[in-house]
Design an enzyme around this catalytic site. Structure first.
Site, short mmCIF file in Angstrom:
data_model
loop_
_atom_site.label_atom_id
_atom_site.label_comp_id
_atom_site.label_asym_id
_atom_site.label_seq_id
_atom_site.Cartn_x
_atom_site.Cartn_y
_atom_site.Cartn_z
N SER A 16 24.25 22.70 53.00
CA SER A 16 23.96 22.08 54.28
C SER A 16 24.96 22.46 55.36
O SER A 16 24.96 23.58 55.84
CB SER A 16 23.88 20.56 54.11
OG SER A 16 22.73 20.23 53.38
N ASP A 38 26.51 35.88 60.16
CA ASP A 38 25.66 36.57 61.13
C ASP A 38 26.48 37.27 62.20
O ASP A 38 26.13 38.37 62.66
CB ASP A 38 24.70 35.58 61.79
CG ASP A 38 23.50 35.26 60.92
OD1 ASP A 38 23.47 35.72 59.75
OD2 ASP A 38 22.59 34.54 61.37
N LYS A 81 20.27 24.39 51.25
CA LYS A 81 19.62 23.23 51.88
C LYS A 81 19.57 23.48 53.37
O LYS A 81 20.57 23.37 54.07
CB LYS A 81 20.37 21.94 51.59
CG LYS A 81 19.69 20.71 52.22
CD LYS A 81 20.36 19.43 51.84
CE LYS A 81 19.65 18.25 52.48
NZ LYS A 81 19.85 18.23 53.96
#
Length: 402
Positions: free
Chosen positions: A306, A317, A331
């Site tokens: 999470s 990224d 999640k």
């Protein structure tokens, strides 16, 4: 305190099970409105009181009152009906809290618990141990990450019944609770005495001379501030590269995840975005920090979930960090908690979240750039001498600093 909190806006939760069982969590993998300032619905909550499809609910209530052979507690009847309705959604992260459960849930967000000292989640419709806290009653009893909790006090619970199991595990400090677990395929009973648990949420140290190692247990109130202060202290001690250790971190508050990622991501860049059922998009932008461009490694394992995956996903990224370790939990959904009734609450999955490159990791997890397993049978406490993942992180940073 953030300005949005002052205005009464909700704090968004991303956690596996924000429960240190008996803790407590839920937690999670949740990350779990605001625990301090939840969404308050107007009277009626926007529901349609003229919806005839609910007439049979009142018909059943009347039958029970007229025919059941003993007196009926209307409050218990109402709570059961509400919990049944919420459970029928079929989402283990969408949960109704009565007054006692709601207060416990709010307390959990502060990092103080009474329980056995584990964080749990759901895997294959089973309750799985994400993290047993080192030195906790659960850890001392031999509970380890990856163990499945099959029964509590002899009663079997599925993953979808996690909150029911947790409510049984919770109890009075000093009182025992018996769990039936599956550990490496072997089923056995373990009796654990509940205790008061206070988590030191952020820990830091200098390793190998010039590498700062910051460990985060979960994203509770003020976590990002504690991480920033730890980083600054490590820098003052001569650290030139940094390790952000998110192993076993099941998540927590989304705003804390955004603020943590902001330390390493240029101001104004997207940390994540969410999409709700209407496909409405909300972006969460970096506030900028003092460690942008600093040599950084993030450690992940299957217990990282999470909010941890929000931070790791953004840093991966933007190539702001090298990800080392094992694939994360996976999640990629967001919960909010709403005030309802008389000091009660309902936690609802409200959206999916996506990394800056548009990746949703729900059910998939984040793959490390460099996969490293811990040695078979290695036991905590993990140190630079026996922690192969930490060793690899140090190696990568030192190679880059030469």
């Amino acid at each position: 305190m953030y300005e949005e909190e002052k205005r009464g806006f909700p704090k968004i939760i991303l956690v596996i099970l924000f429960l240190v069982v008996a803790i407590g969590s839920f937690f999670g993998g949740s990350i779990y409105g605001s625990l301090n300032s939840p969404v308050i619905l107007p009277d009626g909550g926007g529901s349609s009181t003229n919806d005839s499809s609910f007439d049979k609910l009142f018909e059943v209530k009347d039958v029970l009152h007229q025919q059941y052979y003993q007196d009926i507690d209307d409050e218990a009847l109402l709570e059961g009906a509400i919990k049944g309705m919420v459970d029928a959604v079929g989402d283990p992260y969408t949960v109704f809290f009565n007054q006692e459960e709601y207060q416990e849930f709010q307390d959990d967000g502060q990092g103080n618990y009474v329980g056995i000292g584990v964080m749990v989640g759901i895997k294959e419709d089973k309750i799985v141990v994400i993290t047993p806290f080192e030195g906790s009653p659960a850890y001392e009893a031999g509970i380890r990450a990856g163990d499945f909790i099959l029964k509590v006090e002899g009663v079997e619970y599925k993953g979808s019944e996690m909150d029911k199991a947790v409510s049984v595990i919770k109890g009075e400090e000093g009182k025992p609770v018996t769990l039936t677990i599956s550990q490496n395929g072997v089923e056995k009973d373990v009796t654990i005495v509940r205790a008061s648990i206070t988590l030191v949420n952020v820990q830091s140290e200098v390793v190998a001379g010039n590498i700062g190692h910051v460990t985060m247990l979960q994203f509770t109130n003020n976590t990002a501030k504690q991480v920033r202060e730890a980083m600054e202290e490590l820098k003052a001690q001569g650290a030139e590269g940094y390790i952000l250790d998110l192993r076993g971190n099941p998540g927590g508050y989304l705003d804390e995840a955004v603020d943590t990622a902001s330390l390493f991501v240029e101001k104004g860049k997207t940390v994540l975005y969410t999409l709700d059922k209407a496909q409405q998009k909300r972006e969460y932008l970096s506030k900028g920090g003092d460690f942008i461009g600093a040599p950084l490694v993030v450690l992940l394992d299957e217990g990282s979930a999470s909010a941890s995956e929000v931070v790791a996903g953004a840093l991966k990224d933007y190539k702001a960090a090298t990800i080392v370790g094992q694939k994360s939990f996976g999640k990629g959904i967001v919960q909010m908690v709403f005030n309802v009734g008389n000091k009660e609450g309902v936690k609802v999955t409200v959206s999916s979240y996506y990394s800056p490159n548009g990746i949703n990791i729900h059910g998939e997890g984040i793959l490390p750039d460099v996969e490293v397993q811990l040695p078979e049978g290695v036991e905590a406490p993990l140190t630079i001498d026996n922690d192969t993942q930490l060793q690899k992180a140090v190696e990568i940073l030192q190679d880059g600093l030469q």
